[in-house]
Design a protein around this motif. Structure first.
Motif, PDB file in Angstrom:
ATOM      1  N   ARG A  82       0.829  -1.211   0.000  1.00  0.00           N
ATOM      2  CA  ARG A  82       0.000   0.000   0.000  1.00  0.00           C
ATOM      3  C   ARG A  82       0.861   1.258   0.000  1.00  0.00           C
ATOM      4  O   ARG A  82       0.371   2.325  -0.340  1.00  0.00           O
ATOM      5  CB  ARG A  82      -0.897   0.000   1.237  1.00  0.00           C
ATOM      6  N   GLU A  83       2.115   1.143   0.404  1.00  0.00           N
ATOM      7  CA  GLU A  83       3.013   2.289   0.385  1.00  0.00           C
ATOM      8  C   GLU A  83       3.765   2.343  -0.933  1.00  0.00           C
ATOM      9  O   GLU A  83       3.864   1.362  -1.672  1.00  0.00           O
ATOM     10  CB  GLU A  83       4.037   2.190   1.539  1.00  0.00           C
ATOM     11  N   GLY A  84       4.316   3.489  -1.202  1.00  0.00           N
ATOM     12  CA  GLY A  84       5.199   3.613  -2.342  1.00  0.00           C
ATOM     13  C   GLY A  84       6.508   2.924  -2.049  1.00  0.00           C
ATOM     14  O   GLY A  84       7.099   3.106  -0.980  1.00  0.00           O
ATOM     15  N   PHE A  85       6.982   2.069  -3.013  1.00  0.00           N
ATOM     16  CA  PHE A  85       8.169   1.266  -2.798  1.00  0.00           C
ATOM     17  C   PHE A  85       9.150   1.498  -3.935  1.00  0.00           C
ATOM     18  O   PHE A  85       8.763   1.542  -5.106  1.00  0.00           O
ATOM     19  CB  PHE A  85       7.792  -0.221  -2.728  1.00  0.00           C
ATOM     20  N   ALA A  86      10.439   1.627  -3.582  1.00  0.00           N
ATOM     21  CA  ALA A  86      11.482   1.752  -4.597  1.00  0.00           C
ATOM     22  C   ALA A  86      12.744   1.145  -4.029  1.00  0.00           C
ATOM     23  O   ALA A  86      12.988   1.180  -2.820  1.00  0.00           O
ATOM     24  CB  ALA A  86      11.712   3.211  -4.983  1.00  0.00           C
ATOM     25  N   MET A  87      13.549   0.555  -4.942  1.00  0.00           N
ATOM     26  CA  MET A  87      14.811  -0.045  -4.540  1.00  0.00           C
ATOM     27  C   MET A  87      15.922   0.529  -5.393  1.00  0.00           C
ATOM     28  O   MET A  87      15.796   0.610  -6.629  1.00  0.00           O
ATOM     29  CB  MET A  87      14.763  -1.572  -4.681  1.00  0.00           C
ATOM     30  N   PHE A  88      17.011   0.936  -4.728  1.00  0.00           N
ATOM     31  CA  PHE A  88      18.203   1.430  -5.397  1.00  0.00           C
ATOM     32  C   PHE A  88      19.346   0.500  -5.057  1.00  0.00           C
ATOM     33  O   PHE A  88      19.436  -0.033  -3.937  1.00  0.00           O
ATOM     34  CB  PHE A  88      18.547   2.851  -4.911  1.00  0.00           C
ATOM     35  N   ASN A  89      20.215   0.242  -6.061  1.00  0.00           N
ATOM     36  CA  ASN A  89      21.348  -0.652  -5.814  1.00  0.00           C
ATOM     37  C   ASN A  89      22.457   0.091  -5.070  1.00  0.00           C
ATOM     38  O   ASN A  89      22.291   1.249  -4.651  1.00  0.00           O
ATOM     39  CB  ASN A  89      21.848  -1.261  -7.123  1.00  0.00           C
ATOM     40  N   SER A  90      23.599  -0.599  -4.922  1.00  0.00           N
ATOM     41  CA  SER A  90      24.700  -0.003  -4.161  1.00  0.00           C
ATOM     42  C   SER A  90      25.282   1.229  -4.842  1.00  0.00           C
ATOM     43  O   SER A  90      25.979   2.031  -4.208  1.00  0.00           O
ATOM     44  CB  SER A  90      25.805  -1.043  -3.938  1.00  0.00           C
ATOM     45  N   ASP A  91      25.008   1.387  -6.156  1.00  0.00           N
ATOM     46  CA  ASP A  91      25.485   2.583  -6.873  1.00  0.00           C
ATOM     47  C   ASP A  91      24.438   3.680  -6.890  1.00  0.00           C
ATOM     48  O   ASP A  91      24.555   4.662  -7.644  1.00  0.00           O
ATOM     49  CB  ASP A  91      25.849   2.198  -8.317  1.00  0.00           C
ATOM     50  N   ASP A  92      23.385   3.552  -6.039  1.00  0.00           N
ATOM     51  CA  ASP A  92      22.307   4.532  -5.939  1.00  0.00           C
ATOM     52  C   ASP A  92      21.547   4.679  -7.255  1.00  0.00           C
ATOM     53  O   ASP A  92      21.053   5.757  -7.620  1.00  0.00           O
ATOM     54  CB  ASP A  92      22.832   5.907  -5.484  1.00  0.00           C
ATOM     55  N   VAL A  93      21.428   3.581  -7.995  1.00  0.00           N
ATOM     56  CA  VAL A  93      20.642   3.566  -9.237  1.00  0.00           C
ATOM     57  C   VAL A  93      19.367   2.780  -8.969  1.00  0.00           C
ATOM     58  O   VAL A  93      19.413   1.690  -8.376  1.00  0.00           O
ATOM     59  CB  VAL A  93      21.429   2.930 -10.401  1.00  0.00           C
ATOM     60  N   MET A  94      18.223   3.324  -9.400  1.00  0.00           N
ATOM     61  CA  MET A  94      16.939   2.676  -9.137  1.00  0.00           C
ATOM     62  C   MET A  94      16.853   1.362  -9.898  1.00  0.00           C
ATOM     63  O   MET A  94      17.154   1.294 -11.099  1.00  0.00           O
ATOM     64  CB  MET A  94      15.782   3.591  -9.538  1.00  0.00           C
ATOM     65  N   VAL A  95      16.466   0.301  -9.163  1.00  0.00           N
ATOM     66  CA  VAL A  95      16.309  -1.020  -9.752  1.00  0.00           C
ATOM     67  C   VAL A  95      14.848  -1.275 -10.104  1.00  0.00           C
ATOM     68  O   VAL A  95      14.530  -1.780 -11.174  1.00  0.00           O
ATOM     69  CB  VAL A  95      16.826  -2.094  -8.784  1.00  0.00           C
ATOM     70  N   MET A  96      13.948  -0.928  -9.198  1.00  0.00           N
ATOM     71  CA  MET A  96      12.522  -1.131  -9.450  1.00  0.00           C
ATOM     72  C   MET A  96      11.742  -0.200  -8.526  1.00  0.00           C
ATOM     73  O   MET A  96      12.273   0.319  -7.533  1.00  0.00           O
ATOM     74  CB  MET A  96      12.122  -2.582  -9.194  1.00  0.00           C
ATOM     75  N   CYS A  97      10.493   0.003  -8.815  1.00  0.00           N
ATOM     76  CA  CYS A  97       9.581   0.753  -7.974  1.00  0.00           C
ATOM     77  C   CYS A  97       8.160   0.348  -8.338  1.00  0.00           C
ATOM     78  O   CYS A  97       7.907  -0.188  -9.420  1.00  0.00           O
ATOM     79  CB  CYS A  97       9.768   2.257  -8.138  1.00  0.00           C
ATOM     80  N   ASN A  98       7.219   0.594  -7.446  1.00  0.00           N
ATOM     81  CA  ASN A  98       5.824   0.276  -7.756  1.00  0.00           C
ATOM     82  C   ASN A  98       5.096   1.537  -8.202  1.00  0.00           C
ATOM     83  O   ASN A  98       5.648   2.655  -8.183  1.00  0.00           O
ATOM     84  CB  ASN A  98       5.134  -0.393  -6.562  1.00  0.00           C
ATOM     85  N   SER A  99       3.837   1.346  -8.604  1.00  0.00           N
ATOM     86  CA  SER A  99       3.082   2.472  -9.173  1.00  0.00           C
ATOM     87  C   SER A  99       2.715   3.511  -8.123  1.00  0.00           C
ATOM     88  O   SER A  99       2.406   4.656  -8.460  1.00  0.00           O
ATOM     89  CB  SER A  99       1.813   1.938  -9.858  1.00  0.00           C
ATOM     90  N   ARG A 100       2.764   3.136  -6.825  1.00  0.00           N
ATOM     91  CA  ARG A 100       2.407   4.093  -5.772  1.00  0.00           C
ATOM     92  C   ARG A 100       3.583   4.984  -5.392  1.00  0.00           C
ATOM     93  O   ARG A 100       3.395   5.974  -4.687  1.00  0.00           O
ATOM     94  CB  ARG A 100       1.909   3.349  -4.534  1.00  0.00           C
ATOM     95  N   PHE A 101       4.774   4.633  -5.833  1.00  0.00           N
ATOM     96  CA  PHE A 101       5.939   5.428  -5.478  1.00  0.00           C
ATOM     97  C   PHE A 101       5.878   6.776  -6.206  1.00  0.00           C
ATOM     98  O   PHE A 101       5.835   6.826  -7.444  1.00  0.00           O
ATOM     99  CB  PHE A 101       7.225   4.682  -5.862  1.00  0.00           C
TER     100      PHE A 101
END
Length: 745
Positions: free
Chosen positions: A97-116
């Motif tokens: 239900r929350e906005g979700f995003a993941m960044f790798n060790s190089d601070d580059v976004m790997v994935m996110c959901n539509s609520r992010f």
């Protein structure tokens, strides 16, 4: 060495097959040898070998191809599973239900959901995998939906956001336009990446704000009710000095018109009314309230008073509020100030009376001190004047006795001893009461005190038929020996005086780091109600005791001396059964220096006869001088007598004879005392055995005599002590000292 074409251990079929192969090979060999060239057979052989190798390689390739097919199948299965897991993960993230995003060790976004980033609509289209975290922060800072905190720029917001991103765990709230709120949290993954969650907490914030507003309203009502119940008048002003709240008591105390009291009225308008109707104790404080500025921190409260025409007095107390405003409280202190004025008037009257009474008391105290000093001087002078004829009387008795047991002379001697004891007691009481008594603390062997007192009181105990037992002790204590002797002497004398039958026991009990002197008797005992009275002067419970046996000063001296020496004094007594007195003394750690040799008594002066001894006697009292001369004459001692220092010096200069010994009274008339005269004689005639005769028992005189090499005999003069001094002055005095001891007093 032997070998076999076939292995006997192999099966028969294998041996047969092997033999066939060998036979075939031998036949081919035979045929080859028979062929001149043999080339055809060699080519055939190579073809067979090559065919075998091709078959082997083909089998290996077929096996490798089979393995490759298996690996491809496994890889396809793993790919299908990974796709399924990725699909499941995407579905799971999307279900969050929350906005979700993941960044790798190089601070580059790997994935996110539509609520992010859903609440930041102008930024959300750019939120795709591959976006760097720095670019994400810049996009958010430029969003039109972001509500920057008060006083913060967009670049400042970016800098602060990047600082928070450097922390391991981050959680903070972000305000958006239209009163929306996001809670942002970041968490580090084991691989160094970052997981970010965005939660819409708008409803939580709004509910909390509503609850806070309700609480504030409730608190405001409670504060209002509290203010109305206060005895003080209270008014609250904001940071601009405008009225925001008050209670009725504030209006009543000031007597203000309702026109003045409304929300928003400035304090300076009220201050003008204060100046018209009240006298203000600190005008500067009122000025400070008129010019109030909320941005100025005032840690010290302001306090002043308003005094009305009817002497109504209001105490004003002002303190700054946390929001920059101030609160002022008024307390009616009219009654207190009136009481203070009345008390001040009463104090002035009382102070005058106290001053007057103080002057009277000072005059009375001065008179008492003068009387006490006069009493001390009188006692000292009277004691000295009494000791002079007493010394003479004792010496006359010593001269008259000549060793005969004359009962009349013995009674006269005891009477003189009683007078001497009374005088000594009066002197001790005077010194202890006036605080002039000085003590010479040193290590004292208890036997040095106990055994002489045993010898002194044994005849009295035998005369009364009492059993006197004194238990010797090898212990040593730290005290003043003369006062300890006087304390124990008085206790033993009292015990013998008030015991008619039975015994008196004197002993020492060790108690850790202290000792306790105990004097027990089987006498009449002391009633409990009288046990405080016996330590008062001239108090004797047994009125049948003769005045010759004391005036009731002994226990008074004991109590005062023990108190001044710091030796606790105890008492146990039961009427009709006896009494026990206890004196606690500190035990000496080192008994070195404590005198262990006790002096034998020397009575007659026969050792001085036929010695041809010459003694210079300087004494200003004619009667005492004559008594000493008579006594020394009986001992065959020639006496050169003088009444003062000048006469003594002139006499020796005239006859040009150095005496064998010198006896000098301490208190001589003229400008020279006995010690000074002795030193003057030393300068003129060399060192001579010299003894000072004095009724002065102060430690200063003892110290002065010791420093000058002079001996001291206290008045009234004891004939035995005088004889011991003269024996020590003889040329062969060393042998006499072995027999008589080294000390005099």
């Amino acid at each position: 060495m032997s070998w076999h074409l076939v292995d006997p251990n192999e099966p028969l079929e294998e041996q047969h097959a092997r033999l066939l192969v060998i036979t075939d090979a031998l036949m081919r060999r035979v045929e080859q040898e028979m062929d001149d060239v043999g080339e055809a057979y060699a080519q055939f052989e190579r073809a067979v070998i090559l065919e075998d190798q091709v078959k082997q390689r083909t089998a290996e390739l077929e096996h490798a191809l089979s393995l490759l097919n298996q690996s491809n199948a496994q890889l396809a299965e793993a790919s299908r599973e990974a796709d399924a897991a990725r699909s499941d993960l995407s579905s799971a993230i999307e279900a969050v239900r929350e906005g979700f995003a993941m960044f790798n060790s190089d601070d580059v976004m790997v994935m996110c959901n539509s609520r992010f980033g859903q609440q930041i609509r102008d930024v959300q289209p750019n939120l795709k995998p591959g976006l760097h975290f720095n670019e994400y922060v810049l996009l958010v800072s430029q969003s039109q939906f972001l509500e920057l905190p008060h006083g913060m720029t967009r670049s400042g917001w970016v800098s602060r956001r990047m600082q928070r991103h450097a922390d391991t765990h981050v959680m903070f709230n972000v305000e958006l336009k239209d009163d929306h709120w996001l809670q942002v949290s970041e968490h580090r993954t084991p691989g160094g990446g970052t997981v970010m969650l965005q939660t819409d907490i708008t409803d939580v914030i709004r509910i909390g704000r509503e609850e806070r507003d309700k609480l504030l309203d409730e608190q405001a009502r409670m504060i209002r009710a509290t203010l109305e119940h206060l005895a003080q008048g209270v008014a609250i002003f904001d940071r601009g000095g405008r009225l925001v709240g008050w209670n009725k008591r504030f209006v009543e105390l000031l007597g203000l018109s309702p026109v003045y009291m409304h929300i928003g009225v400035r304090f300076d308008r009220l201050a003008a009314d204060f100046r018209e109707r009240f006298s203000i104790s600190h005008e500067g404080f009122l000025d400070a309230l008129e010019r109030w500025r909320g941005d100025v921190i005032r840690e010290t409260p302001l306090s002043f008073e308003l005094v009305g025409p009817s002497r109504q007095t209001l105490h004003a107390f002002t303190r700054q509020m946390p929001d920059g405003g101030f609160v002022i409280s008024l307390t009616d202190v009219t009654a207190e100030r009136e009481a203070t004025r009345a008390l001040s008037i009463a104090n002035e009257t009382l102070e005058a009376r106290v001053v007057e009474r103080t002057l009277e008391l000072e005059d009375a105290l001065d008179a008492a001190e003068r009387a006490n000093a006069s009493k001390s001087r009188f006692v000292a002078a009277a004691s000295h004047d009494l000791l002079q004829p007493l010394s003479a009387a004792k010496l006359y008795l010593a001269s008259a006795s000549d060793g005969d047991a004359n009962p009349l002379l013995a009674k006269a001697g005891r009477a003189l001893e009683s007078v001497e004891l009374i005088i000594d007691a009066l002197l001790d009481i005077s010194k202890l009461d006036s605080g002039s008594a000085q003590f010479d603390f040193r290590v004292v062997a208890l036997n040095e005190v106990l055994l002489p007192l045993r010898d002194q009181f044994s005849p009295l105990a035998a005369e009364k038929g009492l059993d006197l037992r004194v238990v010797p002790s090898d212990l040593a204590v730290r005290t003043d020996p003369s006062y300890l002797r006087r304390i124990l002497q008085n206790l033993m004398g009292n015990a013998l005086r008030y015991t008619k039958t039975g015994k008196v026991l004197v002993g020492v009990r060790r108690m850790r780091d202290a000792v306790r002197l105990e004097v027990w008797d089987t006498g009449i005992g002391i009633a409990e109600e009288d046990q405080e009275l016996i330590f008062q002067e001239f108090k004797r419970l047994d009125t049948s005791v003769s005045a010759n046996e004391g005036l009731g000063l002994g226990l008074a001296i004991v109590e005062r001396a023990c108190a001044r020496l710091g030796h606790p004094l105890g008492l146990w007594s039961e009427e009709g059964k006896g009494s026990g007195f206890f004196v606690n003394l500190p035990i000496a750690d080192d008994a070195t220096g404590a005198a262990q040799t006790l002096l034998p008594k020397v009575s007659a002066g026969w050792r001085l006869k036929n010695r041809g001894m010459i003694v210079l006697l300087v004494e200003d009292d004619n009667e005492l001088r004559r008594a000493i001369t008579v006594l020394l004459g009986k001992w065959d001692v020639s006496v050169l007598d003088a009444a003062n220092a000048e006469e003594a010096i002139g006499l020796l200069d005239e006859i040009e004879i150095s005496p064998d010994a010198v006896l000098v009274d301490f208190q001589l008339g003229g400008g020279m005392d006995g010690v000074a005269l002795a030193l003057a004689l030393f300068d003129r005639h060399g060192g001579m055995p010299t003894c000072i005769l004095s009724a002065n028992r102060s430690p200063e005189l003892r110290l002065r005599c010791a420093e000058s090499g002079l001996q001291l005999i206290s008045k009234p003069i004891d004939a035995g002590k005088l004889e011991r001094f003269l024996l020590g002055a003889l040329p062969d005095a060393e042998a006499e000292r072995q027999a008589t001891g080294r000390a005099i007093d």
